[in-house]
Scaffold this active site. Structure first.
Site, mmCIF file in Angstrom:
data_model
loop_
_atom_site.group_PDB
_atom_site.id
_atom_site.type_symbol
_atom_site.label_atom_id
_atom_site.label_comp_id
_atom_site.label_asym_id
_atom_site.label_seq_id
_atom_site.Cartn_x
_atom_site.Cartn_y
_atom_site.Cartn_z
ATOM 1 N N HIS A 225 42.496 115.762 30.645
ATOM 2 C CA HIS A 225 42.347 115.361 31.745
ATOM 3 C C HIS A 225 43.317 113.926 32.278
ATOM 4 O O HIS A 225 43.501 113.072 31.094
ATOM 5 C CB HIS A 225 40.195 114.798 31.960
ATOM 6 C CG HIS A 225 39.941 113.836 31.255
ATOM 7 N ND1 HIS A 225 39.811 113.422 29.955
ATOM 8 C CD2 HIS A 225 39.885 112.824 31.687
ATOM 9 C CE1 HIS A 225 39.540 112.581 29.957
ATOM 10 N NE2 HIS A 225 39.454 111.854 30.592
ATOM 11 N N ASP A 227 42.066 110.229 35.408
ATOM 12 C CA ASP A 227 41.081 110.087 35.429
ATOM 13 C C ASP A 227 41.219 109.462 37.062
ATOM 14 O O ASP A 227 42.352 109.556 37.288
ATOM 15 C CB ASP A 227 41.191 108.286 34.559
ATOM 16 C CG ASP A 227 40.559 108.582 33.424
ATOM 17 O OD1 ASP A 227 39.905 109.664 33.036
ATOM 18 O OD2 ASP A 227 41.223 107.699 32.657
ATOM 19 N N HIS A 281 44.933 112.642 28.735
ATOM 20 C CA HIS A 281 44.628 112.051 27.610
ATOM 21 C C HIS A 281 43.522 112.522 27.201
ATOM 22 O O HIS A 281 42.956 114.034 28.468
ATOM 23 C CB HIS A 281 44.633 110.768 27.760
ATOM 24 C CG HIS A 281 43.392 110.583 29.160
ATOM 25 N ND1 HIS A 281 44.124 110.492 29.985
ATOM 26 C CD2 HIS A 281 41.999 109.930 28.931
ATOM 27 C CE1 HIS A 281 42.878 109.917 30.297
ATOM 28 N NE2 HIS A 281 41.649 109.919 30.019
ATOM 29 N N ARG A 290 32.543 107.702 16.493
ATOM 30 C CA ARG A 290 33.465 107.513 17.327
ATOM 31 C C ARG A 290 32.696 106.887 18.276
ATOM 32 O O ARG A 290 31.885 107.780 19.135
ATOM 33 C CB ARG A 290 34.683 107.683 17.331
ATOM 34 C CG ARG A 290 35.219 106.938 18.911
ATOM 35 C CD ARG A 290 37.224 107.860 18.094
ATOM 36 N NE ARG A 290 38.084 107.258 19.492
ATOM 37 C CZ ARG A 290 38.207 106.847 21.007
ATOM 38 N NH1 ARG A 290 37.039 108.033 21.175
ATOM 39 N NH2 ARG A 290 38.825 106.690 20.903
#
Ligand SMILES: O=C(O)CCC(=O)C(=O)O
Ligand SMILES: [Fe+2]
Length: 344
Positions: A225, A227, A281, A290
């Site tokens: 996607h 941002d 990204h 994580r």
């Protein structure tokens, strides 16, 4: 309501189920297998490539030039010398770890309400994919107290103080970067009311957890996607974030200890007439959990974003002027097609 809150309100998330109880899953459920999605399969690129986004020291007198160059060539860079205390960054990570470590029944008490952007839940981009991501998130917009009290009726204060302090410091850092970038665009920051008074701009802090995954090569942490922000600043001490670079493919960003990852969002891309890259990204997962914290910054909803015209940024606009609110709605409906829909 801020533009980002509006964005989340318009997402179709209410139709989505709740995050999995990851602690109880031993094999990857069919609903979470992404392998078939050929070129988007996370399996293809787990290693660092020969190239990686630049690292820039904000204290370097040459930082403004390097930042502009990075915005053009990569749309992402790692920032050191940024002034955000290491202790605060560590506290954000450990508070996020505490939150996501709560039993699932507890976390569901802070579930986002239908049409609400803040609280616990799936990634905001989930409705655009038919598979589920290996992810759970907690979104903070404004004060985190309401949802945090649902998680910890007594002991919510430590979490809230850390997040409010972090939000304030990241907002100030974002505005410092915007001033540097606006100078290159020939925009006088002193004439931009929402930047000058630090009023009206809309921010969101997104805590992300990518639980330990039993079958990482077939799962997706966060799907590709861009941002819906002007600028996003991300912290994570663990690798997992990949950025797409034309001609090179998916590149793993190896976090430098203490650095923040800064990326260009759609609004800065439009403003720069497409010269600054709104970087695509995604996040890959591993056998180890994580955490990350993403701070999004967008202008107020009624601001009109128009491409700047100049020798450096082109004399013909590549995008139509859009209101922040209007673009957020278009993105909420059309996701990755939104930018092409406003192309001239
Ligand atoms: O977790 C990461 O590294 C990236 C998160 C992200 O892209 C987002 O929250 O929009
Ligand atoms: Fe993102």
């Amino acid at each position: 309501m801020g533009a980002l809150a509006e964005a989340y309100k318009h997402s179709l998330l209410d139709k989505q189920p709740i995050p999995l109880d990851y602690g109880s899953v031993r094999t990857l459920p069919e609903s979470h297998i992404w392998l078939d999605q050929s070129d988007e399969s996370p399996y293809v690129a787990h290693s660092t490539g020969p190239i990686s986004p630049p690292v820039i020291d904000l204290m370097d007198p040459d930082a403004p030039r390097l930042i502009i160059q990075a915005c053009e060539t990569w749309g992402v860079f790692q920032l050191i010398g940024h002034g955000i205390p290491t202790k605060l960054m560590e506290d954000v990570e450990s508070e996020a770890e505490k939150l996501f470590g709560l039993p699932v029944d507890q976390k569901l008490k802070a579930l986002r309400s239908p049409g609400g952007g803040a609280g616990y839940g799936l990634p905001h981009i989930s409705p655009f994919f038919n598979k589920h991501m290996w992810h759970e998130g907690f979104t903070i917009m404004g004060s985190p107290i309401y949802h945090t009290r649902q998680l910890w009726p007594q002991a919510y204060q430590g979490f809230c103080e850390t997040m409010v302090d972090y939000q304030n410091q990241l907002k100030a850092l974002t505005e410092q970067l915007i001033r540097i970038i606006f100078k290159s665009l020939n925009i006088n920051s002193e004439e931009v009311d929402w930047l000058k008074d630090s009023q009206g701009s809309s921010t969101a802090l997104q805590l992300n957890s990518y639980p330990a995954c039993p079958d990482p090569t077939r799962a997706m942490g966060l799907a590709p996607h861009t941002d819906t922000s002007l600028i996003t600043i991300l912290q994570s001490k663990t690798s997992g974030l990949q950025v797409f670079k034309e001609g090179a493919g998916w590149i793993l960003v190896q976090p430098i200890p203490g650095a923040l990852i800064v990326n260009v969002g759609d609004f800065l891309h439009i403003l720069s007439n497409g010269v600054f890259t709104t970087v695509r990204h995604r996040v890959v997962v591993t056998h180890i959990q994580r955490f990350s914290a993403a701070h999004f910054y967008a202008p107020p909803g009624d601001v009109i974003v128009s491409p700047v015209m100049s020798k450096d940024f082109g004399e013909v606009p590549r995008y139509r002027s859009v209101s922040v609110k209007g673009y957020v709605e278009t993105k909420g409906k059309h996701f990755e097609k939104a930018l092409s829909l406003i192309k001239k």
